[in-house]
Design a protein around this motif. Structure first.
Motif, mmCIF file in Angstrom:
data_model
loop_
_atom_site.group_PDB
_atom_site.id
_atom_site.type_symbol
_atom_site.label_atom_id
_atom_site.label_comp_id
_atom_site.label_asym_id
_atom_site.label_seq_id
_atom_site.Cartn_x
_atom_site.Cartn_y
_atom_site.Cartn_z
ATOM 1 N N MET A 144 0.837 -1.210 0.000
ATOM 2 C CA MET A 144 0.000 0.000 0.000
ATOM 3 C C MET A 144 0.875 1.264 0.000
ATOM 4 N N LYS A 145 0.524 2.203 -0.886
ATOM 5 C CA LYS A 145 1.276 3.470 -0.911
ATOM 6 C C LYS A 145 0.877 4.336 0.273
ATOM 7 N N PRO A 146 1.830 5.083 0.871
ATOM 8 C CA PRO A 146 1.447 6.010 1.935
ATOM 9 C C PRO A 146 0.461 7.068 1.412
ATOM 10 N N VAL A 147 -0.483 7.426 2.262
ATOM 11 C CA VAL A 147 -1.491 8.425 1.874
ATOM 12 C C VAL A 147 -1.127 9.776 2.500
ATOM 13 N N VAL A 148 -1.150 10.811 1.684
ATOM 14 C CA VAL A 148 -0.928 12.181 2.157
ATOM 15 C C VAL A 148 -2.259 12.918 2.052
ATOM 16 N N MET A 149 -2.712 13.439 3.182
ATOM 17 C CA MET A 149 -3.959 14.206 3.161
ATOM 18 C C MET A 149 -3.636 15.674 2.902
ATOM 19 N N VAL A 150 -4.317 16.270 1.924
ATOM 20 C CA VAL A 150 -4.110 17.684 1.580
ATOM 21 C C VAL A 150 -5.405 18.426 1.904
ATOM 22 N N LEU A 167 5.820 10.078 -7.233
ATOM 23 C CA LEU A 167 6.487 9.995 -5.928
ATOM 24 C C LEU A 167 6.145 8.714 -5.170
ATOM 25 N N GLY A 168 5.187 7.954 -5.684
ATOM 26 C CA GLY A 168 4.830 6.700 -5.012
ATOM 27 C C GLY A 168 3.980 6.892 -3.774
ATOM 28 N N VAL A 169 3.173 7.964 -3.770
ATOM 29 C CA VAL A 169 2.228 8.180 -2.658
ATOM 30 C C VAL A 169 0.827 8.388 -3.242
ATOM 31 N N GLN A 170 -0.158 8.309 -2.365
ATOM 32 C CA GLN A 170 -1.534 8.646 -2.764
ATOM 33 C C GLN A 170 -1.895 9.977 -2.122
ATOM 34 N N VAL A 171 -2.702 10.763 -2.827
ATOM 35 C CA VAL A 171 -3.171 12.037 -2.272
ATOM 36 C C VAL A 171 -4.672 11.959 -2.027
ATOM 37 N N ARG A 172 -5.083 12.391 -0.840
ATOM 38 C CA ARG A 172 -6.513 12.574 -0.539
ATOM 39 C C ARG A 172 -6.715 14.075 -0.354
ATOM 40 N N PHE A 173 -7.512 14.692 -1.200
ATOM 41 C CA PHE A 173 -7.543 16.158 -1.321
ATOM 42 C C PHE A 173 -8.924 16.683 -0.935
ATOM 43 N N HIS A 174 -8.980 17.650 -0.024
ATOM 44 C CA HIS A 174 -10.266 18.190 0.431
ATOM 45 C C HIS A 174 -10.197 19.709 0.576
ATOM 46 N N GLN A 175 -11.345 20.340 0.424
ATOM 47 C CA GLN A 175 -11.500 21.770 0.768
ATOM 48 C C GLN A 175 -12.808 21.927 1.524
ATOM 49 N N SER A 176 -12.812 22.795 2.543
ATOM 50 C CA SER A 176 -14.064 23.129 3.208
ATOM 51 C C SER A 176 -14.041 24.553 3.732
ATOM 52 N N ASN A 177 -15.239 25.126 3.765
ATOM 53 C CA ASN A 177 -15.415 26.439 4.390
ATOM 54 C C ASN A 177 -15.809 26.293 5.857
ATOM 55 N N ARG A 178 -15.895 25.048 6.339
ATOM 56 C CA ARG A 178 -16.359 24.784 7.712
ATOM 57 C C ARG A 178 -15.223 24.212 8.559
ATOM 58 N N GLU A 179 -14.961 24.856 9.677
ATOM 59 C CA GLU A 179 -13.847 24.451 10.547
ATOM 60 C C GLU A 179 -13.999 22.993 10.989
ATOM 61 N N TYR A 180 -15.240 22.579 11.356
ATOM 62 C CA TYR A 180 -15.398 21.225 11.902
ATOM 63 C C TYR A 180 -15.078 20.157 10.875
ATOM 64 N N GLU A 181 -15.321 20.466 9.584
ATOM 65 C CA GLU A 181 -15.021 19.448 8.562
ATOM 66 C C GLU A 181 -13.513 19.239 8.450
ATOM 67 N N ARG A 229 8.203 16.970 -0.154
ATOM 68 C CA ARG A 229 8.734 16.831 1.211
ATOM 69 C C ARG A 229 7.966 15.763 1.995
ATOM 70 N N ALA A 230 6.636 15.774 1.859
ATOM 71 C CA ALA A 230 5.806 14.789 2.571
ATOM 72 C C ALA A 230 6.165 13.382 2.114
ATOM 73 N N ALA A 231 6.361 13.202 0.797
ATOM 74 C CA ALA A 231 6.693 11.874 0.269
ATOM 75 C C ALA A 231 8.043 11.422 0.813
ATOM 76 N N ARG A 232 8.999 12.346 0.887
ATOM 77 C CA ARG A 232 10.317 12.017 1.434
ATOM 78 C C ARG A 232 10.194 11.573 2.889
ATOM 79 N N LEU A 233 9.390 12.312 3.655
ATOM 80 C CA LEU A 233 9.253 11.998 5.085
ATOM 81 C C LEU A 233 8.459 10.710 5.307
ATOM 82 N N ALA A 234 7.541 10.416 4.373
ATOM 83 C CA ALA A 234 6.639 9.269 4.564
ATOM 84 C C ALA A 234 7.225 7.965 4.044
ATOM 85 N N THR A 235 8.261 8.066 3.206
ATOM 86 C CA THR A 235 8.803 6.868 2.562
ATOM 87 C C THR A 235 10.142 6.524 3.204
#
Ligand code: CA2
Length: 147
Positions: A1-7, A43-57, A139-145
């Motif tokens: 499994m590739k490491p997942v980076v949340m954006v 880079l051999g990672v997965q990206v999970r990408f989100h945007q919200s206008n709500r702090e709780y999300e 940088r995240a991929a370097r730190l995660a791999t």
């Protein structure tokens, strides 16, 4: 499994490329997402990408990342300067946290000079335009791999 980076992207960033291009440039958030997905493949990672206008999300996604992600990249937008709640959530995440700002916040109004998130961030990029996200992902991929 590739490491997942949340954006994560905070309030009003859904308007990227559609308003104030003199500050934030012409690229839309969908362009940024597509750039990162392509780079993630290299880079051999997965990206999970989100945007919200709500702090709780944003907080809920940080909690989700605790269980499933190797790193977090966050542009908290205006919550950068106000949100102890986002700082508290990030403090519960054990992996690297990288903070991105499209504009150089230090060249702008004084209220943008303080960041709650920087109290937790392992690295901060500001003023590199939307290219800052790609730099943070490298940088995240370097730190995660493992070397
Ligand atoms: O420079 C950045 O990335 C910021 O995080 C952007 C935030 C601002 O409050 C921070 O101080 C610095 C604002 C995001 C608003 O995004 C827009 C994008 C296009 C048009 C209007 C707003």
């Amino acid at each position: 499994m590739k490491p997942v980076v949340m954006v994560l992207n905070g309030p009003n960033l859904n308007l990227l490329g559609k308003r104030q291009p003199e500050i934030y440039g012409h690229e839309t958030l969908d362009d940024v997402r597509a750039d990162l997905q392509a780079l993630a493949g290299e880079l051999g990672v997965q990206v999970r990408f989100h945007q919200s206008n709500r702090e709780y999300e944003l907080i809920d996604w940080i909690h989700e990342a605790r269980e499933t992600c190797a790193a977090i990249i966050i542009n908290p937008a205006a919550f950068t300067h106000t949100s102890v709640a986002i700082l508290d959530a990030l403090n519960t995440f054990e992996g690297p946290v990288l903070e991105v700002h499209i504009s150089n916040v230090h060249k702008r109004e004084a209220f943008r000079h303080h960041s709650y998130v920087s109290l937790r961030a392992d690295g901060v990029i500001a003023g590199f335009g939307t290219q800052g996200y790609a730099l943070a992902l490298r940088r995240a991929a370097r730190l995660a791999t493992p070397a």
